[in-house]
Motif scaffolding. Structure first.
Motif, PDB file in Angstrom:
ATOM      1  N   GLU A 256       0.863  -1.173   0.000  1.00 30.74           N
ATOM      2  CA  GLU A 256       0.000   0.000   0.000  1.00 30.74           C
ATOM      3  C   GLU A 256       0.899   1.222   0.000  1.00 30.74           C
ATOM      4  O   GLU A 256       1.863   1.284   0.767  1.00 30.74           O
ATOM      5  CB  GLU A 256      -0.890   0.014   1.236  1.00 30.74           C
ATOM      6  CG  GLU A 256      -1.912  -1.113   1.238  1.00 30.74           C
ATOM      7  CD  GLU A 256      -2.582  -1.253   2.576  1.00 30.74           C
ATOM      8  OE1 GLU A 256      -3.731  -0.811   2.691  1.00 30.74           O
ATOM      9  OE2 GLU A 256      -1.938  -1.810   3.495  1.00 30.74           O
ATOM     10  N   LEU A 257       0.574   2.154  -0.876  1.00 28.04           N
ATOM     11  CA  LEU A 257       1.328   3.399  -0.970  1.00 28.04           C
ATOM     12  C   LEU A 257       0.406   4.527  -0.518  1.00 28.04           C
ATOM     13  O   LEU A 257      -0.751   4.575  -0.920  1.00 28.04           O
ATOM     14  CB  LEU A 257       1.756   3.671  -2.410  1.00 28.04           C
ATOM     15  CG  LEU A 257       2.355   2.525  -3.215  1.00 28.04           C
ATOM     16  CD1 LEU A 257       2.650   2.978  -4.633  1.00 28.04           C
ATOM     17  CD2 LEU A 257       3.586   1.991  -2.542  1.00 28.04           C
ATOM     18  N   THR A 258       0.912   5.411   0.289  1.00 25.86           N
ATOM     19  CA  THR A 258       0.143   6.581   0.701  1.00 25.86           C
ATOM     20  C   THR A 258       0.994   7.796   0.409  1.00 25.86           C
ATOM     21  O   THR A 258       2.176   7.835   0.785  1.00 25.86           O
ATOM     22  CB  THR A 258      -0.203   6.520   2.203  1.00 25.86           C
ATOM     23  OG1 THR A 258      -0.904   5.310   2.464  1.00 25.86           O
ATOM     24  CG2 THR A 258      -1.056   7.707   2.616  1.00 25.86           C
ATOM     25  N   ASN A 259       0.422   8.759  -0.298  1.00 24.35           N
ATOM     26  CA  ASN A 259       1.177   9.988  -0.532  1.00 24.35           C
ATOM     27  C   ASN A 259       0.269  11.193  -0.418  1.00 24.35           C
ATOM     28  O   ASN A 259      -0.946  11.088  -0.560  1.00 24.35           O
ATOM     29  CB  ASN A 259       1.910   9.957  -1.880  1.00 24.35           C
ATOM     30  CG  ASN A 259       0.998   9.926  -3.066  1.00 24.35           C
ATOM     31  OD1 ASN A 259       0.113  10.753  -3.180  1.00 24.35           O
ATOM     32  ND2 ASN A 259       1.194   8.984  -3.958  1.00 24.35           N
ATOM     33  N   SER A 260       0.892  12.306  -0.128  1.00 23.86           N
ATOM     34  CA  SER A 260       0.165  13.564   0.034  1.00 23.86           C
ATOM     35  C   SER A 260       0.582  14.531  -1.054  1.00 23.86           C
ATOM     36  O   SER A 260       1.770  14.710  -1.319  1.00 23.86           O
ATOM     37  CB  SER A 260       0.473  14.201   1.386  1.00 23.86           C
ATOM     38  OG  SER A 260       0.063  13.364   2.434  1.00 23.86           O
ATOM     39  N   LEU A 261      -0.407  15.126  -1.655  1.00 27.10           N
ATOM     40  CA  LEU A 261      -0.211  16.193  -2.616  1.00 27.10           C
ATOM     41  C   LEU A 261      -0.486  17.488  -1.859  1.00 27.10           C
ATOM     42  O   LEU A 261      -1.527  17.603  -1.204  1.00 27.10           O
ATOM     43  CB  LEU A 261      -1.216  16.007  -3.756  1.00 27.10           C
ATOM     44  CG  LEU A 261      -1.137  16.911  -4.954  1.00 27.10           C
ATOM     45  CD1 LEU A 261       0.099  16.561  -5.772  1.00 27.10           C
ATOM     46  CD2 LEU A 261      -2.390  16.712  -5.794  1.00 27.10           C
ATOM     47  N   VAL A 262       0.439  18.417  -1.895  1.00 25.69           N
ATOM     48  CA  VAL A 262       0.273  19.681  -1.180  1.00 25.69           C
ATOM     49  C   VAL A 262      -0.075  20.758  -2.201  1.00 25.69           C
ATOM     50  O   VAL A 262       0.609  20.908  -3.210  1.00 25.69           O
ATOM     51  CB  VAL A 262       1.565  20.070  -0.426  1.00 25.69           C
ATOM     52  CG1 VAL A 262       1.359  21.379   0.351  1.00 25.69           C
ATOM     53  CG2 VAL A 262       2.011  18.947   0.494  1.00 25.69           C
ATOM     54  N   VAL A 263      -1.135  21.490  -1.912  1.00 20.78           N
ATOM     55  CA  VAL A 263      -1.571  22.575  -2.788  1.00 20.78           C
ATOM     56  C   VAL A 263      -1.371  23.879  -2.031  1.00 20.78           C
ATOM     57  O   VAL A 263      -1.943  24.081  -0.958  1.00 20.78           O
ATOM     58  CB  VAL A 263      -3.053  22.423  -3.194  1.00 20.78           C
ATOM     59  CG1 VAL A 263      -3.459  23.533  -4.143  1.00 20.78           C
ATOM     60  CG2 VAL A 263      -3.291  21.055  -3.809  1.00 20.78           C
ATOM     61  N   ARG A 264      -0.546  24.756  -2.602  1.00 19.10           N
ATOM     62  CA  ARG A 264      -0.312  26.068  -1.987  1.00 19.10           C
ATOM     63  C   ARG A 264      -1.416  27.039  -2.416  1.00 19.10           C
ATOM     64  O   ARG A 264      -1.737  27.129  -3.598  1.00 19.10           O
ATOM     65  CB  ARG A 264       1.045  26.621  -2.424  1.00 19.10           C
ATOM     66  CG  ARG A 264       2.224  25.809  -1.983  1.00 19.10           C
ATOM     67  CD  ARG A 264       3.561  26.354  -2.486  1.00 19.10           C
ATOM     68  NE  ARG A 264       3.642  26.326  -3.943  1.00 19.10           N
ATOM     69  CZ  ARG A 264       3.582  27.401  -4.740  1.00 19.10           C
ATOM     70  NH1 ARG A 264       3.482  28.614  -4.233  1.00 19.10           N
ATOM     71  NH2 ARG A 264       3.663  27.285  -6.046  1.00 19.10           N
ATOM     72  N   ASN A 265      -1.988  27.718  -1.460  1.00 18.56           N
ATOM     73  CA  ASN A 265      -3.028  28.723  -1.719  1.00 18.56           C
ATOM     74  C   ASN A 265      -2.562  30.064  -1.147  1.00 18.56           C
ATOM     75  O   ASN A 265      -2.923  30.408  -0.020  1.00 18.56           O
ATOM     76  CB  ASN A 265      -4.354  28.306  -1.069  1.00 18.56           C
ATOM     77  CG  ASN A 265      -4.947  27.074  -1.718  1.00 18.56           C
ATOM     78  OD1 ASN A 265      -5.005  26.998  -2.929  1.00 18.56           O
ATOM     79  ND2 ASN A 265      -5.349  26.122  -0.914  1.00 18.56           N
ATOM     80  N   PRO A 266      -1.768  30.809  -1.904  1.00 14.75           N
ATOM     81  CA  PRO A 266      -1.226  32.068  -1.378  1.00 14.75           C
ATOM     82  C   PRO A 266      -2.286  33.066  -0.952  1.00 14.75           C
ATOM     83  O   PRO A 266      -2.080  33.831  -0.017  1.00 14.75           O
ATOM     84  CB  PRO A 266      -0.404  32.633  -2.546  1.00 14.75           C
ATOM     85  CG  PRO A 266      -0.225  31.523  -3.505  1.00 14.75           C
ATOM     86  CD  PRO A 266      -1.324  30.533  -3.257  1.00 14.75           C
TER      87      PRO A 266
END
Length: 150
Positions: free
Chosen positions: A136-146
């Protein structure tokens, strides 16, 4: 803003074949010196049927889907605001050269930090071999909201 409504969204599955040459190249690139990752005889002497897959190699295979940006497109995110966050691997069985794996992902969480300036989209991917869960792979995508940081 990324809506929590996307939690549960399935990511189209894809399959990948594990090839010896790629395993050798990857092991060399990450500085792995254990011969079970590059020498078939050493792998077999250690009880493996073929070369063993290095621990983080599955991340590369998961990223090779033909629709690599489908998640970003689905979420309507500007690619210029996306960062790769955390990555985690859970293994349930050894994986070897010659295996054919299927990757099936799902968005499992969405949350924010710093007053919404950072949003996190968590994806969990089940990796199977002949229907058996092997990782199982778990990853996080981070979205910057300036705008939220103002």
């Amino acid at each position: 803003m990324v809506s929590k409504d996307v939690i549960g969204t399935k990511i189209p599955s894809h399959a990948a074949d594990i090839e010896r040459g790629r395993l050798r190249f990857f092991a060399k690139a990450i500085g792995e010196t254990d011969p079970v990752y590059a020498d078939v005889d050493a792998a077999k002497a250690a009880g493996h049927p073929d070369l063993l897959v290095p621990p983080t190699f599955l991340f590369c295979l998961d990223g090779e889907r033909t629709d690599g940006f489908s998640l970003i497109d689905l979420l309507g995110i500007d690619i210029r605001r996306v960062l790769h966050g955390e990555q985690e691997f859970s293994y349930h069985a050894p994986i070897h050269a010659g295996d054919r794996l299927t990757f099936a992902g799902e968005i499992t969480d969405v949350y924010s930090k710093k007053g919404g300036a950072l949003e996190f989209v968590v994806r969990t991917t089940e990796v199977t071999r002949n229907g058996e869960l092997v990782a199982e792979l778990t990853n996080s995508l981070v979205v910057r909201n300036p705008e939220a940081a103002k």
